[in-house]
Scaffold this motif. Structure first.
Motif, PDB file in Angstrom:
ATOM      1  N   MET A 106       3.436   4.374  -1.945  1.00 34.56           N
ATOM      2  CA  MET A 106       4.413   3.715  -2.816  1.00 34.56           C
ATOM      3  C   MET A 106       3.872   2.423  -3.408  1.00 34.56           C
ATOM      4  O   MET A 106       4.268   2.010  -4.503  1.00 34.56           O
ATOM      5  N   VAL A 107       2.985   1.728  -2.659  1.00 37.54           N
ATOM      6  CA  VAL A 107       2.487   0.443  -3.147  1.00 37.54           C
ATOM      7  C   VAL A 107       1.227   0.610  -3.988  1.00 37.54           C
ATOM      8  O   VAL A 107       0.604  -0.380  -4.354  1.00 37.54           O
ATOM      9  N   LEU A 108       0.861   1.851  -4.284  1.00 34.46           N
ATOM     10  CA  LEU A 108      -0.338   2.118  -5.079  1.00 34.46           C
ATOM     11  C   LEU A 108       0.082   2.577  -6.471  1.00 34.46           C
ATOM     12  O   LEU A 108       0.493   3.718  -6.656  1.00 34.46           O
ATOM     13  N   PRO A 109       0.025   1.704  -7.483  1.00 43.03           N
ATOM     14  CA  PRO A 109       0.387   2.109  -8.845  1.00 43.03           C
ATOM     15  C   PRO A 109      -0.466   3.282  -9.309  1.00 43.03           C
ATOM     16  O   PRO A 109      -1.599   3.467  -8.844  1.00 43.03           O
ATOM     17  N   PRO A 312      -7.769   4.848   0.036  1.00 40.21           N
ATOM     18  CA  PRO A 312      -7.686   4.357  -1.353  1.00 40.21           C
ATOM     19  C   PRO A 312      -7.449   2.852  -1.436  1.00 40.21           C
ATOM     20  O   PRO A 312      -8.068   2.163  -2.259  1.00 40.21           O
ATOM     21  N   HIS A 313      -6.574   2.323  -0.565  1.00 40.98           N
ATOM     22  CA  HIS A 313      -6.312   0.883  -0.571  1.00 40.98           C
ATOM     23  C   HIS A 313      -7.560   0.118  -0.156  1.00 40.98           C
ATOM     24  O   HIS A 313      -7.913  -0.904  -0.774  1.00 40.98           O
ATOM     25  N   SER A 540      -0.735  -6.017  -4.184  1.00 34.95           N
ATOM     26  CA  SER A 540      -0.164  -7.106  -3.384  1.00 34.95           C
ATOM     27  C   SER A 540       1.224  -7.488  -3.875  1.00 34.95           C
ATOM     28  O   SER A 540       2.137  -7.727  -3.073  1.00 34.95           O
ATOM     29  N   LEU A 541       1.397  -7.558  -5.190  1.00 38.23           N
ATOM     30  CA  LEU A 541       2.710  -7.900  -5.747  1.00 38.23           C
ATOM     31  C   LEU A 541       3.763  -6.881  -5.324  1.00 38.23           C
ATOM     32  O   LEU A 541       4.870  -7.234  -4.896  1.00 38.23           O
ATOM     33  N   PHE A 547       8.168  -5.651   1.029  1.00 37.28           N
ATOM     34  CA  PHE A 547       8.303  -6.298   2.343  1.00 37.28           C
ATOM     35  C   PHE A 547       9.511  -7.223   2.370  1.00 37.28           C
ATOM     36  O   PHE A 547      10.311  -7.200   3.321  1.00 37.28           O
ATOM     37  N   ILE A 548       9.646  -8.041   1.334  1.00 37.06           N
ATOM     38  CA  ILE A 548      10.781  -8.967   1.282  1.00 37.06           C
ATOM     39  C   ILE A 548      12.098  -8.209   1.248  1.00 37.06           C
ATOM     40  O   ILE A 548      13.064  -8.568   1.938  1.00 37.06           O
ATOM     41  N   SER A 549      12.150  -7.141   0.462  1.00 40.89           N
ATOM     42  CA  SER A 549      13.392  -6.376   0.340  1.00 40.89           C
ATOM     43  C   SER A 549      13.803  -5.768   1.673  1.00 40.89           C
ATOM     44  O   SER A 549      14.993  -5.712   1.997  1.00 40.89           O
TER      45      SER A 549
END
Length: 561
Positions: A106-109, A312-313, A540-541, A547-549
């Motif tokens: 999910m965090v990988l555009p 990948p990350h 990272s963004l 993470f905050i959510s």
């Protein structure tokens, strides 16, 4: 009193309808209208040219788009659904960690993910070359590309839709239903086929729609991995840059028809039966795996899965530390430093794409938040004629591929009109936040709808009976109660806007180019390290927002899917 309620409903409804008609429906109609202009006259010449045997490229692209999307749904389901069952039905060492890592894609555009797979598994990729050197082979044992490459990338990035939606449903299934079937002598296969699978059907249908729509709009994977392989989203892009806007409009209409047809078919399939439970028990219970061999086999598979998901990350991180010009003919990079990140502080121009992405995403998401909450409140809490039509217009951007939304805006707002306040929006800064806003309206509205539907109307009525005005009641009672649902869709809209590429590549200008476009530009100039550094910033963004959510608001993205 009734007339007052109607006036207030109209007060909220009119601006909602104006926005939907002006910026969602009108651009789609304008694209349809443009598709009927052929060589200066009105007719179906563009459609004849599209389906003409002489125009095999368009027919090939249409067929490729459809079958790649169907295969993407199948591959994603084959990964996501079993994982959902394993992590929600069984208890074994490391299960909680493995289930958390499973959402890493999910965090990988999309563009960054394709770039990572190129450097990992492409012909000059790190993994094939490492295997070649380890076993002394003359050439790499494998490489990804073409259809297989697209499917691998799609499966990796899209199985999360199945995993999260099916996981959420499994956790809400009353275990007494399955237990009753077992007690009546049904086998495990029968229970799954007759009880579990029907209850999972809405989740599977929803995930299938998400994967199909996302795959139909896929741009970066075919563009970077498949060479001359044609899909309709790329054909639209090529028609646009070649100045053939009439054919681009026609291709957009056909792509929209295919996507909406699949949506209607899946909705019809889901609505054939009622899949709701009549009772709600304590929720799913995970069974502990007793067999030692099976238990540790699952742990081993989980560890391997974590490595595969993290590669990948890790690849993007490693490449971001490679200074441009130091990795040319070598098989592997050998010089690592933080120069690519230091350039962000030394050269203000390099920071521009990051600032643009944050600004564009913030403006669009702020609009989504305000508009989405008002629209959802009108749809859920107010009665008026034409509610189904308004709801359909809200969901239209979700049914249209991102490339089509971009073309719609180009054709609708390339001239002055009352909708653009007398300006031409195409080629300006504001076209991208408008595109992001339109694309992500359904995310905020759907998540807020779910929260408002669970809110008892008596709470508002009690406040009004005590003399509270509507805005005070909404601000002090309604909004705090539905805030998790609102934030769920809003934060997901922000994440999607930060990583948006297919729409951006059609609409960006030099003054508003976001991170995804700058990554593409750096790749074209073979500045792999700088492209990877931008990719890490984008990752990272997105990771920080998610993470905050979850940490501070208790919001999980799955609520918006």
């Amino acid at each position: 009193m009734r007339n007052k309620e109607m006036r207030f409903t109209m007060f909220l409804l009119i601006p909602v309808v104006l926005v939907l008609v002006g910026y969602v429906l009108y651009p789609s109609i304008r694209t349809l209208w443009e598709s009927f202009f052929y060589k200066g006259s009105i007719g179906v010449g563009n459609y004849k040219a599209f389906f003409s045997p002489e125009s095999l490229s368009n027919l090939e692209a249409l067929w490729n788009s459809v079958y790649i999307s169907l295969l993407s749904v199948l591959c994603s389901a084959l990964i996501g659904i079993p994982l959902a069952f394993i992590f929600n039905k069984y208890e074994f060492p490391g299960r909680s960690f493995f289930s958390s890592v499973a959402i890493l894609p999910m965090v990988l555009p999309s563009l960054v993910g394709v770039m990572a797979f190129m450097f990992l598994y492409g012909e000059s990729g790190l993994i094939p070359n490492a295997i070649k050197d380890l076993f002394g082979l003359e050439k790499v044992p494998f490489k990804i590309g073409g259809v297989s490459g697209i499917l691998i990338v799609h499966a990796y990035t899209m199985y999360v839709y199945f995993y999260m939606t099916v996981s959420s449903t499994i956790r809400n299934i009353d275990p007494s239903l399955e237990e009753a079937a077992f007690n009546l002598g049904a086998s495990r296969l029968t229970v799954f086929r007759k009880v579990t699978l029907p209850l999972l059907t809405p989740a599977i249908v929803g995930a299938s729609l998400l994967v199909f729509m996302t795959s139909m709009a896929s741009f970066s994977a075919p563009f970077l991995l498949a060479g001359g392989f044609r899909v309709l989203s790329l054909q639209i892009y090529f028609s646009k840059i070649n100045g053939n806007m009439e054919m681009a409009a026609t291709q957009s209409v056909i792509l929209s028809i295919v996507s909406i047809s699949f949506l209607l078919f899946m909705r019809w399939y889901q609505n054939r039966k009622d899949y709701r439970m009549q009772a709600k028990g304590i929720g799913a219970h995970r069974s502990e795996v007793k067999n030692l061999f099976v238990k540790w086999t699952m742990v081993a598979i989980g560890v391997i899965g974590v490595i595969v998901l993290l590669l990948p990350h890790a690849t993007i991180l490693v490449l971001s530390l490679v200074l441009d010009g130091t990795w040319t003919w070598q098989t592997y990079p050998s010089v690592f430093n933080f120069e690519n990140y230091m350039l962000l502080f030394k050269d203000p121009a390099i920071w521009d794409p990051v600032r643009h992405s944050l600004t564009l995403a913030f403006i669009a998401t702020l609009g989504n938040l305000v508009f989405g909450v008002i629209t959802s409140y009108v749809l859920v809490k107010r009665k008026f004629i034409g509610k189904n039509l308004v709801d359909s217009m809200v969901m239209l951007p979700w049914a249209l591929p991102a490339t089509v939304v971009g073309m719609n805006l180009i054709l609708a707002f390339n001239e002055r009109s009352i909708l653009t306040f007398g300006h031409i929006l195409v080629g300006t800064f504001w076209i991208l936040p408008l595109a992001y806003f339109i694309r992500h309206i359904p995310l905020v509205v759907r998540s807020t709808n779910a929260a408002l539907e669970q809110l008892d109307d008596s709470l508002e009525e009690a406040a009004r009976n005590l003399g509270a005005k509507w805005f005070y009641t909404f601000r002090r009672i309604v909004l705090p109660l539905v805030l998790p649902g609102v934030l769920s869709g809003t934060l997901l809209a922000f994440v999607e806007a930060v990583g948006e590429f297919p729409t951006s590549v059609l609409l960006y200008t030099l003054n508003n180019r976001p991170i995804s476009i700058e990554i593409m530009n750096q790749l074209r100039m073979f500045n792999m390290g700088q492209a990877a550094a931008y990719g890490m910033i984008q990752i990272s963004l997105i990771a920080i927002v998610l993470f905050i959510s979850n940490k501070f608001f208790g919001v999980k993205a799955e609520r918006s899917l």
